[in-house]
Design a protein around this motif. Structure first.
Motif, PDB file in Angstrom:
ATOM      1  N   UNK A  80       0.722  -1.233  -0.142  1.00  0.00           N
ATOM      2  CA  UNK A  80      -0.072   0.119   0.097  1.00  0.00           C
ATOM      3  C   UNK A  80       0.805   1.226  -0.017  1.00  0.00           C
ATOM      4  N   UNK A  81       1.979   1.162   0.757  1.00  0.00           N
ATOM      5  CA  UNK A  81       2.946   2.388   0.846  1.00  0.00           C
ATOM      6  C   UNK A  81       3.762   2.608  -0.467  1.00  0.00           C
ATOM      7  N   UNK A  82       3.775   1.518  -1.082  1.00  0.00           N
ATOM      8  CA  UNK A  82       4.421   1.639  -2.517  1.00  0.00           C
ATOM      9  C   UNK A  82       3.774   2.158  -3.374  1.00  0.00           C
ATOM     10  N   UNK A  83       2.369   1.776  -3.517  1.00  0.00           N
ATOM     11  CA  UNK A  83       1.472   2.575  -4.396  1.00  0.00           C
ATOM     12  C   UNK A  83       1.054   3.864  -4.140  1.00  0.00           C
ATOM     13  N   UNK A  84       0.996   4.173  -2.755  1.00  0.00           N
ATOM     14  CA  UNK A  84       0.821   5.753  -2.470  1.00  0.00           C
ATOM     15  C   UNK A  84       2.226   6.599  -2.774  1.00  0.00           C
ATOM     16  N   UNK A  85       3.477   6.034  -2.785  1.00  0.00           N
ATOM     17  CA  UNK A  85       4.493   6.488  -3.123  1.00  0.00           C
ATOM     18  C   UNK A  85       4.542   6.929  -4.523  1.00  0.00           C
ATOM     19  N   UNK A  86       4.039   5.990  -5.394  1.00  0.00           N
ATOM     20  CA  UNK A  86       4.341   6.051  -6.603  1.00  0.00           C
ATOM     21  C   UNK A  86       3.203   7.086  -7.056  1.00  0.00           C
ATOM     22  N   UNK A  87       1.998   7.016  -6.778  1.00  0.00           N
ATOM     23  CA  UNK A  87       0.947   8.002  -7.025  1.00  0.00           C
ATOM     24  C   UNK A  87       1.273   9.336  -6.561  1.00  0.00           C
ATOM     25  N   UNK A  88       1.993   9.533  -5.589  1.00  0.00           N
ATOM     26  CA  UNK A  88       2.546  10.960  -5.000  1.00  0.00           C
ATOM     27  C   UNK A  88       3.775  11.458  -6.043  1.00  0.00           C
ATOM     28  N   UNK A  89       4.418  10.461  -6.383  1.00  0.00           N
ATOM     29  CA  UNK A  89       5.561  10.829  -7.508  1.00  0.00           C
ATOM     30  C   UNK A  89       5.103  11.417  -8.716  1.00  0.00           C
ATOM     31  N   UNK A  90       4.030  10.672  -9.151  1.00  0.00           N
ATOM     32  CA  UNK A  90       3.378  11.058 -10.463  1.00  0.00           C
ATOM     33  C   UNK A  90       2.515  12.289 -10.679  1.00  0.00           C
ATOM     34  N   UNK A  91       1.689  12.427  -9.331  1.00  0.00           N
ATOM     35  CA  UNK A  91       1.256  13.838  -9.061  1.00  0.00           C
ATOM     36  C   UNK A  91       1.890  14.954  -8.944  1.00  0.00           C
ATOM     37  N   UNK A  92       2.903  15.042  -7.844  1.00  0.00           N
ATOM     38  CA  UNK A  92       3.709  16.098  -7.362  1.00  0.00           C
ATOM     39  C   UNK A  92       4.432  16.672  -8.696  1.00  0.00           C
ATOM     40  N   UNK A  93       5.046  15.867  -9.376  1.00  0.00           N
ATOM     41  CA  UNK A  93       5.887  16.278 -10.664  1.00  0.00           C
ATOM     42  C   UNK A  93       7.051  17.267 -10.167  1.00  0.00           C
ATOM     43  N   UNK A  94       7.774  16.636  -8.961  1.00  0.00           N
ATOM     44  CA  UNK A  94       9.219  17.212  -8.537  1.00  0.00           C
ATOM     45  C   UNK A  94      10.239  16.238  -8.556  1.00  0.00           C
ATOM     46  N   UNK A  95      11.509  16.308  -8.693  1.00  0.00           N
ATOM     47  CA  UNK A  95      12.462  15.504  -8.245  1.00  0.00           C
ATOM     48  C   UNK A  95      12.089  14.928  -6.754  1.00  0.00           C
ATOM     49  N   UNK A  96      12.246  13.620  -6.819  1.00  0.00           N
ATOM     50  CA  UNK A  96      11.475  13.141  -5.501  1.00  0.00           C
ATOM     51  C   UNK A  96      12.518  12.001  -4.919  1.00  0.00           C
ATOM     52  N   UNK A  97      12.420  11.951  -3.609  1.00  0.00           N
ATOM     53  CA  UNK A  97      13.388  10.970  -2.605  1.00  0.00           C
ATOM     54  C   UNK A  97      12.417  10.497  -1.699  1.00  0.00           C
ATOM     55  N   UNK A  98      12.173   9.093  -1.853  1.00  0.00           N
ATOM     56  CA  UNK A  98      11.556   8.451  -0.788  1.00  0.00           C
ATOM     57  C   UNK A  98      12.353   8.164   0.411  1.00  0.00           C
ATOM     58  N   UNK A  99      11.941   8.415   1.858  1.00  0.00           N
ATOM     59  CA  UNK A  99      12.728   8.167   2.916  1.00  0.00           C
ATOM     60  C   UNK A  99      12.018   7.206   3.923  1.00  0.00           C
ATOM     61  N   UNK A 100      12.630   6.085   4.366  1.00  0.00           N
ATOM     62  CA  UNK A 100      12.055   5.322   5.406  1.00  0.00           C
ATOM     63  C   UNK A 100      12.496   5.892   6.691  1.00  0.00           C
ATOM     64  N   UNK A 101      11.645   6.649   7.398  1.00  0.00           N
ATOM     65  CA  UNK A 101      11.792   7.378   8.510  1.00  0.00           C
ATOM     66  C   UNK A 101      11.866   6.414   9.802  1.00  0.00           C
ATOM     67  N   UNK A 102      12.484   6.834  10.905  1.00  0.00           N
ATOM     68  CA  UNK A 102      12.578   6.280  12.318  1.00  0.00           C
ATOM     69  C   UNK A 102      13.190   4.879  12.137  1.00  0.00           C
ATOM     70  N   UNK A 103      14.136   4.816  11.396  1.00  0.00           N
ATOM     71  CA  UNK A 103      14.969   3.712  11.286  1.00  0.00           C
ATOM     72  C   UNK A 103      15.628   2.951  12.732  1.00  0.00           C
ATOM     73  N   UNK A 104      15.893   3.820  13.565  1.00  0.00           N
ATOM     74  CA  UNK A 104      16.413   3.659  15.067  1.00  0.00           C
ATOM     75  C   UNK A 104      15.222   2.739  15.574  1.00  0.00           C
ATOM     76  N   UNK A 105      13.950   2.660  15.191  1.00  0.00           N
ATOM     77  CA  UNK A 105      13.009   2.004  15.981  1.00  0.00           C
ATOM     78  C   UNK A 105      12.511   0.903  15.245  1.00  0.00           C
ATOM     79  N   UNK A 106      13.201   0.410  14.058  1.00  0.00           N
ATOM     80  CA  UNK A 106      12.801  -0.687  13.434  1.00  0.00           C
ATOM     81  C   UNK A 106      12.836  -2.109  14.085  1.00  0.00           C
ATOM     82  N   UNK A 107      13.808  -2.253  14.889  1.00  0.00           N
ATOM     83  CA  UNK A 107      13.798  -3.618  15.773  1.00  0.00           C
ATOM     84  C   UNK A 107      12.514  -3.734  16.310  1.00  0.00           C
ATOM     85  N   UNK A 108      11.860  -2.685  16.833  1.00  0.00           N
ATOM     86  CA  UNK A 108      10.728  -2.662  17.720  1.00  0.00           C
ATOM     87  C   UNK A 108       9.400  -3.197  17.129  1.00  0.00           C
TER      88      UNK A 108
END
Length: 314
Positions: free
Chosen positions: A161-189
């Motif tokens: 679902x996140x991938x679909x949202x990210x792709x839709x956002x990239x196509x709609x916003x029409x700017x150079x785009x960087x997707x970021x996975x945030x809160x990586x320090x909490x991923x083990x939780x």
């Protein structure tokens, strides 16, 4: 006359528009990047474009609340949070001269635009795209930094679902785009990942993820739908992620370099010297925490141990 009319057309302003769903860490990211860039010697200002932001943890140069607030719109027009936020963005598009005059006071700075968290604004509605397009006409060179909470990696269905949202956002916003996975320090939780972290950051062969979903009785009946969604994402071949731990210097530097490459910003000598000094600082200094790569290595190794234990049990 508008103040912008006095700006030389060749004068470029660089920056980031920070977007993403609610709770993804946009405001925390803006605060962290502002502090990080100040350490590098880059003059930076934060522009708050979220009318729902009440208590800002960073020093704000321009605040949309001076023009309109979500609470006033909801109370005055009897709208809900979603409708009120859309109205606020539409109101801003009709008052861009206000934004223009405010931005011209900081034209020699690097800009961070803290944007609202309503997903529809970046996938369906035209107001945000119109604002970004106008900023581009004002000679802003912007990169859209789309934050996604890394806990979605622990749930294959949510990750698709996140991938679909990210792709839709990239196509709609029409700017150079960087997707970021945030809160990586909490991923083990968040629990055990089905695959190694690079599978999610590089968005590798999603057929493995679809097959993993097939083991869930609830998602088994949606197997064909998930397969087609995965094919759409892979056919575009646009979505990938940069992992981020906002408290880690190396992780912040990786994201910043990716963003600067996307919009054409080049490092100056002063920034490079300050960066080298920061990276060689003693443990305990600002931003000196466990690196994102370290989190990945520990997580992958823990998975290996778990796999070895399972093999021994068999």
């Amino acid at each position: 006359f508008s103040m912008c009319s006095r700006r030389p057309q060749s004068s470029l302003c660089f920056g980031q528009v920070v977007i993403g769903p609610p709770g993804s860490g946009k405001t925390t990211y803006c605060r962290g990047v502002q502090e990080f860039l100040n350490h590098l010697g880059r003059k930076v200002v934060v522009i708050n474009l979220d009318p729902a932001n009440e208590k800002l943890p960073y020093q704000c140069a321009v605040d949309i609340s001076e023009l309109v607030t979500l609470d006033d719109v909801m109370e005055g027009l009897k709208l809900g949070p979603n409708g009120g936020l859309i109205y606020c963005m539409e109101y801003l598009t009709t008052n861009l001269d206000w934004l223009e005059s405010k931005l011209n006071e900081h034209r020699d700075c690097y800009f961070l635009f803290d944007c609202p968290g309503q997903v529809e604004l970046y996938t369906h509605h035209s107001s945000i795209r119109s604002i970004f397009a106008q900023l581009t006409k004002w000679n802003f060179r912007l990169t859209a930094v789309h934050l996604v909470d890394s806990h979605y990696c622990a749930d294959p269905a949510k990750f698709i679902s996140v991938l679909c949202t990210s792709l839709s956002t990239m196509l709609h916003v029409e700017l150079p785009h960087v997707n970021v996975l945030s809160k990586m320090d909490l991923i083990e939780q968040y629990g055990k990942l089905a695959f190694n972290l690079d599978f999610y950051t590089e968005v590798m062969d999603l057929s493995y993820l679809v097959e993993h979903l097939a083991f869930d009785p609830f998602f088994k009946k949606f197997h064909h739908l998930n397969k087609k969604l995965a094919e759409v994402i892979q056919d575009y071949s646009l979505v990938s992620f940069v992992p981020l731990n906002v408290q880690d210097k190396g992780s912040m530097m990786q994201v910043l370099r990716t963003v600067d490459k996307a919009n054409g910003y080049c490092f100056g000598d002063l920034e490079e010297r300050n960066l080298q000094a920061m990276m060689s600082a003693a443990v305990g200094a600002d931003f000196q925490f466990n690196s994102t790569l370290g989190v990945q290595e520990r997580y992958v190794e823990s998975n290996k141990k778990t796999l070895e234990e399972e093999v021994m049990e068999l």
